[in-house]
Structure formats: structure tokens, C-alpha cells
Motif scaffolding. Structure first.
Motif, PDB file in Angstrom:
ATOM      1  N   THR A   1       0.942  -1.305   0.064  1.00  0.00           N
ATOM      2  CA  THR A   1       0.190  -0.054  -0.187  1.00  0.00           C
ATOM      3  C   THR A   1       0.660   0.706  -0.190  1.00  0.00           C
ATOM      4  O   THR A   1      -0.147   2.130  -0.401  1.00  0.00           O
TER       5      THR A   1
ATOM      6  N   ARG B   1      -0.030   4.074  -2.748  1.00  0.00           N
ATOM      7  CA  ARG B   1      -0.219   5.257  -1.995  1.00  0.00           C
ATOM      8  C   ARG B   1       0.040   7.006  -3.000  1.00  0.00           C
ATOM      9  O   ARG B   1      -0.121   7.381  -3.516  1.00  0.00           O
TER      10      ARG B   1
ATOM     11  N   GLU C   1      -1.166   9.258  -4.961  1.00  0.00           N
ATOM     12  CA  GLU C   1      -1.118  10.937  -4.914  1.00  0.00           C
ATOM     13  C   GLU C   1      -1.086  11.148  -6.107  1.00  0.00           C
ATOM     14  O   GLU C   1      -1.738  12.745  -6.788  1.00  0.00           O
TER      15      GLU C   1
ATOM     16  N   PHE D   1      -7.895   9.365  -3.572  1.00  0.00           N
ATOM     17  CA  PHE D   1      -7.500   9.315  -2.174  1.00  0.00           C
ATOM     18  C   PHE D   1      -7.154   8.277  -1.926  1.00  0.00           C
ATOM     19  O   PHE D   1      -8.236   7.243  -2.043  1.00  0.00           O
ATOM     20  N   PHE D   2      -6.081   7.655  -0.869  1.00  0.00           N
ATOM     21  CA  PHE D   2      -6.157   6.161  -0.982  1.00  0.00           C
ATOM     22  C   PHE D   2      -6.402   6.273   0.883  1.00  0.00           C
ATOM     23  O   PHE D   2      -5.540   6.759   1.570  1.00  0.00           O
ATOM     24  N   LYS D   3      -6.721   4.848   1.273  1.00  0.00           N
ATOM     25  CA  LYS D   3      -7.359   4.272   2.319  1.00  0.00           C
ATOM     26  C   LYS D   3      -7.088   3.487   2.853  1.00  0.00           C
ATOM     27  O   LYS D   3      -7.210   2.606   2.080  1.00  0.00           O
ATOM     28  N   ALA D   4      -6.556   3.015   3.689  1.00  0.00           N
ATOM     29  CA  ALA D   4      -6.581   1.188   4.509  1.00  0.00           C
ATOM     30  C   ALA D   4      -6.527   1.267   5.376  1.00  0.00           C
ATOM     31  O   ALA D   4      -6.042   2.069   6.459  1.00  0.00           O
ATOM     32  N   TYR D   5      -7.334   0.126   6.036  1.00  0.00           N
ATOM     33  CA  TYR D   5      -7.735   0.216   7.325  1.00  0.00           C
ATOM     34  C   TYR D   5      -7.524  -1.596   7.737  1.00  0.00           C
ATOM     35  O   TYR D   5      -7.390  -2.388   6.611  1.00  0.00           O
TER      36      TYR D   5
ATOM     37  N   SER E   1     -11.896   8.056  -5.296  1.00  0.00           N
ATOM     38  CA  SER E   1     -10.512   7.877  -3.755  1.00  0.00           C
ATOM     39  C   SER E   1     -10.845   6.053  -3.651  1.00  0.00           C
ATOM     40  O   SER E   1     -11.540   4.858  -4.634  1.00  0.00           O
TER      41      SER E   1
ATOM     42  N   THR F   1     -10.406   2.241  -1.257  1.00  0.00           N
ATOM     43  CA  THR F   1      -9.803   2.244   0.385  1.00  0.00           C
ATOM     44  C   THR F   1      -9.398   0.547   0.041  1.00  0.00           C
ATOM     45  O   THR F   1     -10.206  -0.271  -0.176  1.00  0.00           O
TER      46      THR F   1
ATOM     47  N   GLU G   1      -9.733  -3.097   3.152  1.00  0.00           N
ATOM     48  CA  GLU G   1      -9.539  -2.548   4.178  1.00  0.00           C
ATOM     49  C   GLU G   1      -9.362  -4.879   4.368  1.00  0.00           C
ATOM     50  O   GLU G   1      -9.892  -5.264   3.430  1.00  0.00           O
TER      51      GLU G   1
ATOM     52  N   ASP H   1     -13.557   0.681  -5.040  1.00  0.00           N
ATOM     53  CA  ASP H   1     -13.157   2.506  -5.583  1.00  0.00           C
ATOM     54  C   ASP H   1     -14.360   3.231  -6.117  1.00  0.00           C
ATOM     55  O   ASP H   1     -14.887   2.252  -6.155  1.00  0.00           O
TER      56      ASP H   1
END
Ligand code: ADP
Length: 205
Positions: A69, A73, A77, A82-86, A121, A123, A125, A139
């Protein structure tokens, strides 16, 4: 290797101008793309001859996902996504082939970025389920229409992505077959113009 070695040396050279360095970065990126494509073809041949071997062992899936990731990321950018990781906080061990797991995640993440426009974005998870891990990549990209959705796991199948970006139609077919060999599952939910979620489930130790 014969091409990328000398190019890597050139990039490091202090005599290289900024503009040439930019061009060499593009060369390096394309070498990596070519290498991935060649490796995908080789893996497919092995799958079709039934000689693709999985080197299955306990692996730290979170460490591996953090490394991956971090790379995506940066690309996100660059593209204004927007890049999110959970769920990448603890440690989690799965019974898998790390190279193949890398290829699965790489493919899902690169598709998500490829089919999502700037401002959207992506994401990632990771969740621990009973006896399994569930990895989802969501996405807010162009989405997959139901007809295309029936075929995306077929070799060389490409959706009508003329409004998006073209690829080669190999990645998801390979991902699906490798997941089948690992006795895992992959599913997709998508809506045109809204986005897509791919979900992978793999056995956990
Ligand atoms: P490629 O992306 O190289 O064409 P893949 O096998 O990875 O090959 O994907 C097959 C097809 O599935 C793509 O051509 C595209 O139509 C569709 N697809 C895959 N991932 C996504 C996504 N995240 N959003 C929209 N379409 C997708």
C-alpha cells in the motif's frame, strides 16, 4: 534484468539531467510493466500445464500489505486519488504463497487506480473473520456493467473500457485461478458510475 540493470545505473548517475531522469523513470516503469506481463504469461502457462507450484507457508499478511500500500499510496497521490487503508494495524498470519498473494493484491490495487479518475478514492480494508481473512479493495471509479461482470475472470477478457484505460485482460483471470488453487474465494460488486469492490477471502492460521 539485462535492460533494467544498466537503466538503474543511469538513473543514479550524477551527470544525468533532470529531464533525462524523468524519461528514464518512465523507461523503468515500463520495464516493470513488461516484466509483470511476461511473468503473468509464464504463470498462465504453468497453470495450464498444471505445473504452477504454490510455496505455501505462514506469512504476515499485514506486513506485506503495508509494503504494497505504501507503493500504491504514491501512485494515488500522483493521480490525485484519495487512498485509505484500514485494518493494517495488528499482525495477522495467513497460510499462503507470499509471491502469489502479492500478485493478487497488486492486480486489484492497480485496477482500482487505473479505473478511478482524479478526485476519486481507493480504499483497502483487511478484516479477520473466523478462520479466514477478508481483503477488500473498493474504488469510486467507472464501475463494471453486469454483462462485463460475467466475464472479467476470463483470460484476455477486457470490458468496454474505452472511456477508461486499456489493459491486457490477464490480471483478474490469473488472480481467480491462483485464489482457486489456494482454496480461497473472490467476489465483485459493482455499479456503473459509482464504483467497484473486489473481496478476497483466504484461509487464516
Ligand atoms: P486489464 O485490467 O489488464 O484489462 P484485468 O483482467 O485485470 O485486465 O481486468 C479485466 C477487466 O475487468 C478490465 O478490462 C475492466 O473492464 C474490468 N475491471 C477490472 N477491475 C476493474 C475496476 N476496479 N473498475 C472497473 N473495471 C474493472
Amino acid at each position: 534484468t539485462m535492460i533494467s540493470g544498466p537503466v538503474a545505473q543511469l538513473v543514479e548517475s550524477s551527470e544525468i539531467t533532470k529531464e533525462n531522469k524523468r524519461l528514464l523513470d518512465i523507461v523503468q516503469r515500463n520495464i516493470r510493466r513488461m516484466l509483470r506481463l511476461v511473468n503473468q504469461h509464464l504463470d498462465f502457462n504453468k497453470l495450464e500445464n498444471d505445473t504452477l507450484k504454490l510455496a505455501v507457508k505462514p506469512i504476515d499478511v499485514i506486513g506485506q500489505l503495508i509494503n504494497l500500500t505504501d507503493i500504491f499510496r504514491v501512485s494515488a497521490e500522483e493521480k490525485g486519488i484519495f487512498f485509505k487503508a484500514y485494518g493494517l494495524e495488528d499482525s495477522m498470519t495467513v497460510w499462503a504463497d507470499d509471491d502469489k498473494l502479492d500478485k493478487i493484491c497488486f492486480n486489484l490495487l492497480s485496477n482500482a487506480l487505473k479505473f478511478t479518475p482524479a478526485g476519486g478514492s481507493v480504499t483497502v480494508e483487511l478484516k479477520a473473520l473466523h478462520g479466514q481473512i477478508r481483503l477488500s479493495v473498493t474504488d469510486t471509479g467507472c464501475g463494471i456493467d453486469p454483462e462485463t461482470g460475467k466475464h472479467i475472470f476470463e483470460k484476455f477478457y477486457q470490458g468496454d473500457t474505452s472511456h477508461c484505460v486499456q489493459g491486457n485482460g490477464l490480471g483478474l483471470a490469473l488472480v481467480k485461478r491462483v485464489i482457486d488453487i489456494m482454496q480461497g474465494e473472490i467476489g465483485v460488486e459493482s455499479a456503473v458510475g459509482v464504483g467497484t469492490t473486489f473481496t478476497v477471502k483466504i484461509r487464516r492460521i
